[in-house]
Design an enzyme around this catalytic site. Structure first.
Site, short mmCIF file in Angstrom:
data_model
loop_
_atom_site.label_atom_id
_atom_site.label_comp_id
_atom_site.label_asym_id
_atom_site.label_seq_id
_atom_site.Cartn_x
_atom_site.Cartn_y
_atom_site.Cartn_z
N LYS A 113 45.12 44.95 33.01
CA LYS A 113 45.64 44.25 34.19
C LYS A 113 46.93 44.92 34.62
CE LYS A 113 44.65 40.38 36.58
NZ LYS A 113 43.35 39.69 36.67
N1 GLU Z 1 40.98 40.36 39.39
C1 GLU Z 1 39.63 39.94 39.09
C2 GLU Z 1 39.61 39.14 37.80
O1 GLU Z 1 40.59 38.58 37.38
C3 GLU Z 1 38.64 41.10 39.13
C4 GLU Z 1 38.92 42.24 38.21
C5 GLU Z 1 38.01 43.45 38.43
O2 GLU Z 1 37.13 43.40 39.27
O3 GLU Z 1 38.23 44.43 37.72
O4 GLU Z 1 38.57 39.00 37.19
#
Ligand code: GLU
Length: 423
Positions: A113
């Site tokens: 993240k």
């Molecule tokens: N931000 C989204 C989540 O928390 C998607 C992450 C992604 O597609 O890599 O799942």
């Protein structure tokens, strides 16, 4: 509580909540439990300074982060968040939930993240572009289509992914569409990606409702966070005959016992930036949102929204976690005691990263699927994953959250063990 010197989590903070979720799964991991410390610390955490020239000629500095929590099952995967409250500790928790989420739906990814501590609403379009490009350059050392693949999250979107893709491509002398997902369609994006997280929330909600004998037709739904996730999920529930009776976002809280007309509410939110001022509803005090008479509650905003006090007041029978980490561990226990079923974030909102995986695969093969194909495959992955989790929960008599962690952590720690320690 923490075994790490660089964060100070509390019981209710995101990393503290995540650690207690890991502690709860240990009894169900058998011999693999000896690897559990792996899950309690990120593999790699990068803090970067993001200096940009503002339109007025002065220089502003922002804190940027990219955390790779675990890469045992594949490259890192997870979004990038722009928010004034972003911290290293929050990004660590969000990256760890990505590890669990990707394994829960059996995608060949680890968890990562990123985030920048900034209020993007205070930046001009050009400033936003400069900040995004400098951040991408700074984390460029550790991202890549085979290393770590960012995506949209809170306050980031397809345009920001396009700038990230372009910056990485410029720096590597390539056209690397596969370095980020959630891109615009003509830049290697995937059909169905924008609404995928909301669709996944709907699919898991539909299955959970069926299993507890709740009819979606006429069911009353309350949604916190009316952005990409909450708005798309609300649309699908309304199409299935449910009434969206309450909605809350950073602009306000609105209520209509007969259900909102989404054909009016969605454009209102797009045009004005929030639910406040919507004509077809009454205004509510923000704390009253948690007392609303409803059958389904969808927290689709930020972490830590459902605390013990709110968990005691919630009227819904079913909570669908569209957000990451919306429920503290004590609130989770309270909901369990009150017989309110929670479909946890790590499966409920996995639709977004699942279609991100489809996007990444399509970019590698330069062959693109139709939106129908995407939606059918997404539905099947979510239904199959939830079935396995439900069976695990029934077998051990545990919550869906601990069952999701059990299924996911087994996969992660088997990979960990098979790869072995280097050197
Ligand atoms: N931000 C989204 C989540 O928390 C998607 C992450 C992604 O597609 O890599 O799942």
């Amino acid at each position: 509580m923490s075994n790490l010197s660089y964060v100070s989590p509390t019981d209710d903070s995101p990393w503290g909540t995540y650690l207690s979720q890991v502690d709860r799964v240990v009894p169900y991991l058998g011999n693999l439990a000896r690897w559990v410390e792996t899950l309690k610390r990120p593999k790699r955490a990068l803090i970067v300074d993001v200096p940009i020239e503002l339109d007025n000629g002065t220089v502003a500095h922002f804190e940027g982060f990219r955390v790779q929590h675990n890469l045992s099952r594949g490259p890192g995967k997870g979004g990038v968040r722009y928010h004034p409250d972003v911290t290293l500790e929050e990004v660590m928790a969000l990256s760890a939930w990505m590890t669990v989420k990707c394994a829960a739906v059996n995608l060949p990814f680890g968890g990562a993240k990123g985030g920048i501590r900034v209020d993007p609403k205070l930046l001009s379009h050009k400033e936003l572009e400069r900040m995004t490009r400098r951040y991408t350059s700074e984390i460029g050392l550790i991202i890549g289509p085979q290393k770590d693949i960012p995506a949209p999250d809170v306050n980031t979107n397809g345009q920001i992914m396009a700038w990230m893709m372009d910056t990485y491509s410029m720096n590597t002398g390539s056209t690397s569409t596969g370095v980020v997902t959630g891109k615009p369609l003509h830049l290697g994006g995937s059909a169905g990606r924008v609404k995928a997280t909301g669709r996944g929330v709907f699919v898991t909600g539909r299955e959970a409702a069926r299993r507890i004998g709740m009819d979606l037709n006429g069911a009353r739904v309350a949604v916190q966070g009316f952005g990409n996730v909450g708005g798309s999920a609300a649309e699908l529930f309304a199409q299935a005959g449910a009434k969206i009776v309450a909605a809350q976002d950073h602009t306000g809280t609105i209520y209509n016992a007969n259900g909102f007309d989404l054909a009016d509410l969605i454009p209102h939110v797009t045009n004005t930036g929030g639910v406040a001022g919507f004509k077809g509803a009454d205004v509510m005090k923000s704390e009253e949102f948690w007392d609303v008479d409803c059958d389904i509650l969808i927290p689709a905003a930020l972490e830590g929204q459902i605390n013990e006090d709110r968990a005691r007041r919630i009227k819904a029978r079913l909570v669908l976690e569209g957000a990451n980490g919306p429920t503290t561990s004590k609130a989770d226990d309270m909901l369990f005691e009150r017989n309110i079923l929670v479909v946890p974030d790590v499966i409920c909102n996995a639709g977004g990263v699942t279609v991100s995986y489809f996007e990444w695969v399509q970019d590698f093969s330069s062959f693109f699927w139709s939106e129908d194909e995407i939606n059918v495959r997404l539905d099947k992955i979510m239904v199959d994953a939830l079935k396995k989790i439900w069976d695990t929960a029934d077998r051990h008599r545990i919550t869906l959250r601990t069952a999701t962690f059990a299924v996911a952590c087994e996969r992660i720690l088997i990979a960990r063990e098979e790869r072995g320690l280097y050197p």
